[in-house]
Design an enzyme around this catalytic site. Structure first.
Site, PDB file in Angstrom:
ATOM      1  CG  ASP A  10      36.617  20.547   9.809  1.00  0.00           C
ATOM      2  OD1 ASP A  10      36.648  21.104   8.681  1.00  0.00           O
ATOM      3  OD2 ASP A  10      35.567  20.483  10.481  1.00  0.00           O
ATOM      4  CG  ASP A  15      34.239  21.539  13.289  1.00  0.00           C
ATOM      5  OD1 ASP A  15      34.315  22.591  12.631  1.00  0.00           O
ATOM      6  OD2 ASP A  15      34.145  20.412  12.779  1.00  0.00           O
ATOM      7  CG  ASN A  39      36.524  24.286   9.150  1.00  0.00           C
ATOM      8  OD1 ASN A  39      36.005  24.603   8.077  1.00  0.00           O
ATOM      9  ND2 ASN A  39      35.827  23.810  10.170  1.00  0.00           N
ATOM     10  CB  THR A 124      31.305  18.093  12.461  1.00  0.00           C
ATOM     11  OG1 THR A 124      32.549  18.161  13.190  1.00  0.00           O
ATOM     12  CG2 THR A 124      30.228  17.469  13.320  1.00  0.00           C
ATOM     13  CG  PHE A 165      34.709  23.369   3.444  1.00  0.00           C
ATOM     14  CD1 PHE A 165      35.121  22.683   4.576  1.00  0.00           C
ATOM     15  CD2 PHE A 165      35.679  23.997   2.656  1.00  0.00           C
ATOM     16  CE1 PHE A 165      36.475  22.627   4.929  1.00  0.00           C
ATOM     17  CE2 PHE A 165      37.029  23.943   2.998  1.00  0.00           C
ATOM     18  CZ  PHE A 165      37.423  23.248   4.126  1.00  0.00           C
ATOM     19  CG  ASN A 166      32.501  19.337   6.259  1.00  0.00           C
ATOM     20  OD1 ASN A 166      33.551  19.964   6.431  1.00  0.00           O
ATOM     21  ND2 ASN A 166      31.518  19.342   7.132  1.00  0.00           N
ATOM     22  CG  HIS A 238      27.544  24.883   8.946  1.00  0.00           C
ATOM     23  ND1 HIS A 238      26.624  25.125   7.953  1.00  0.00           N
ATOM     24  CD2 HIS A 238      28.490  25.848   8.812  1.00  0.00           C
ATOM     25  CE1 HIS A 238      26.997  26.176   7.240  1.00  0.00           C
ATOM     26  NE2 HIS A 238      28.125  26.643   7.743  1.00  0.00           N
ATOM     27  CG  ASP A 239      30.407  21.308  12.197  1.00  0.00           C
ATOM     28  OD1 ASP A 239      31.526  21.810  12.295  1.00  0.00           O
ATOM     29  OD2 ASP A 239      29.934  20.935  11.104  1.00  0.00           O
TER      30      ASP A 239
END
Ligand code: RIB
Ligand code: CA
Length: 309
Positions: A10, A15, A39, A124, A165-166, A238-239
């Site tokens: 996203d 990402d 996102n 992700t 969030f995900n 993060h991703d």
């Protein structure tokens, strides 16, 4: 033999770096990029995935759009971090990478069906597309090598107190995927917050000097400033941590533990309940990534950026 993967994402600043880390690493065969609402709304995350590939000169990797919204909830873009178009910061070029006419699930299904070796799925974003694939194509889902997901947390979340969030975006999808029986690795906030986008990291990327690096440095500057404003920390990238773990399992430690997804809680829906001490005596069902070799991680990211356009 490079590991064949599909990134379901996203984009989203981090990402983009997950796509680049995969595309630029010789031990990964990036077979496809699929997009999901998360996102940003799907139109933005899909365009941003095409922009990411265009900037980096990633061609020949099909990009297909997936779910416009979670399975049972409304889309709720993370504009407070990523901006209104989900890729705030630099001016975005017109993408030249085409959009594949198939849906994300059709593309994932075609690739998994035709792959000579089992494919690794690296989501992700919210797990809406992956859950839809698992429900629609159970026989193909059984052929998947593993799922390595950036999402969840062994500790506190980043949307309210507990959900990450995900997982928060689509708890029902996360629950379906975790229960699917496909080997599952959770790469949660507990480890991704070890990959902080400091000024030194930004300068290290910018100094690579190619188009990808210069565009990427602008993305990192915006992303980190958003996190500084919202959470008072440099942005955790993060991703790409999930991709780095597929590249080299030794880049992170992990434990085998029980993972359950809260789907009912008023304040906790999306919480990833990781029973690290097996208090409930349930069968462990996931690898939980814990400690990151931070220096190795950033080295992998920069090596990939250097290898791109
Ligand atoms: O909570 C962090 C996750 O949510 C990352 O994947 C970020 O891109 C957003 O999707
Ligand atoms: Ca993401």
């Amino acid at each position: 033999m490079p590991t064949p993967i599909i990134i379901d994402c996203d984009p989203g600043h981090d990402d983009v770096f997950a796509i680049w880390l995969a595309a630029g690493n010789p031990d990964i065969d990036l077979l496809a990029v699929t997009t999901v609402s998360g996102n940003g709304y799907l139109e933005h995350t899909t365009r941003n995935a095409r922009v990411a590939c265009t900037v980096a000169g990633v061609t020949g990797v099909p990009v297909a759009a997936g779910a416009e919204r979670p399975l049972m909830r409304q889309a709720a873009p993370a504009t407070w971090i990523h901006g209104d178009n989900a890729l705030g910061g630099p001016d975005l070029p017109e993408p030249t990478v085409p959009l594949d006419p198939r849906t994300a699930v059709q593309l994932i299904s075609d690739i998994v069906r035709e792959a000579p070796v089992p494919v690794t799925l690296v989501p992700t974003g919210p797990l809406t597309n992956i859950a839809t694939f698992v429900l629609a194509e159970p026989a193909l889902a059984a052929k998947v090598r593993e799922i390595v997901w950036m999402g969840g947390s062994t500790g506190r979340g980043n949307v309210g107190a507990y959900p990450e969030f995900n997982a928060w975006s689509d708890p029902e999808a996360a629950d379906i995927v975790v229960r699917s029986g496909i080997p599952f690795t959770m790469v949660g906030l507990n480890i991704t917050h070890q990959a902080l986008v400091t000024d030194e990291v930004i300068e290290g990327v910018r100094a690579i000097g190619n188009r990808t690096a210069l565009f990427g440095a602008e993305l990192l500057r915006f992303f980190s400033a958003s996190y500084q404003a919202v959470e008072g920390i440099p942005g955790p990238l993060h991703d790409p941590v999930a991709v780095a773990i597929v590249i080299d399992r030794t880049v992170a430690t992990s434990v085998h533990a029980r993972l359950d997804i809260e789907t009912k809680g008023t304040e906790t829906a999306g919480a990833t309940c990781v029973d690290l001490h097996n208090m409930l005596r349930r069968e462990p069902n996931a690898q939980i990534a814990m400690e990151l070799d931070v220096e190795r991680f950033w080295s992998l990211v920069k090596d990939s950026v250097r290898a791109l356009a």
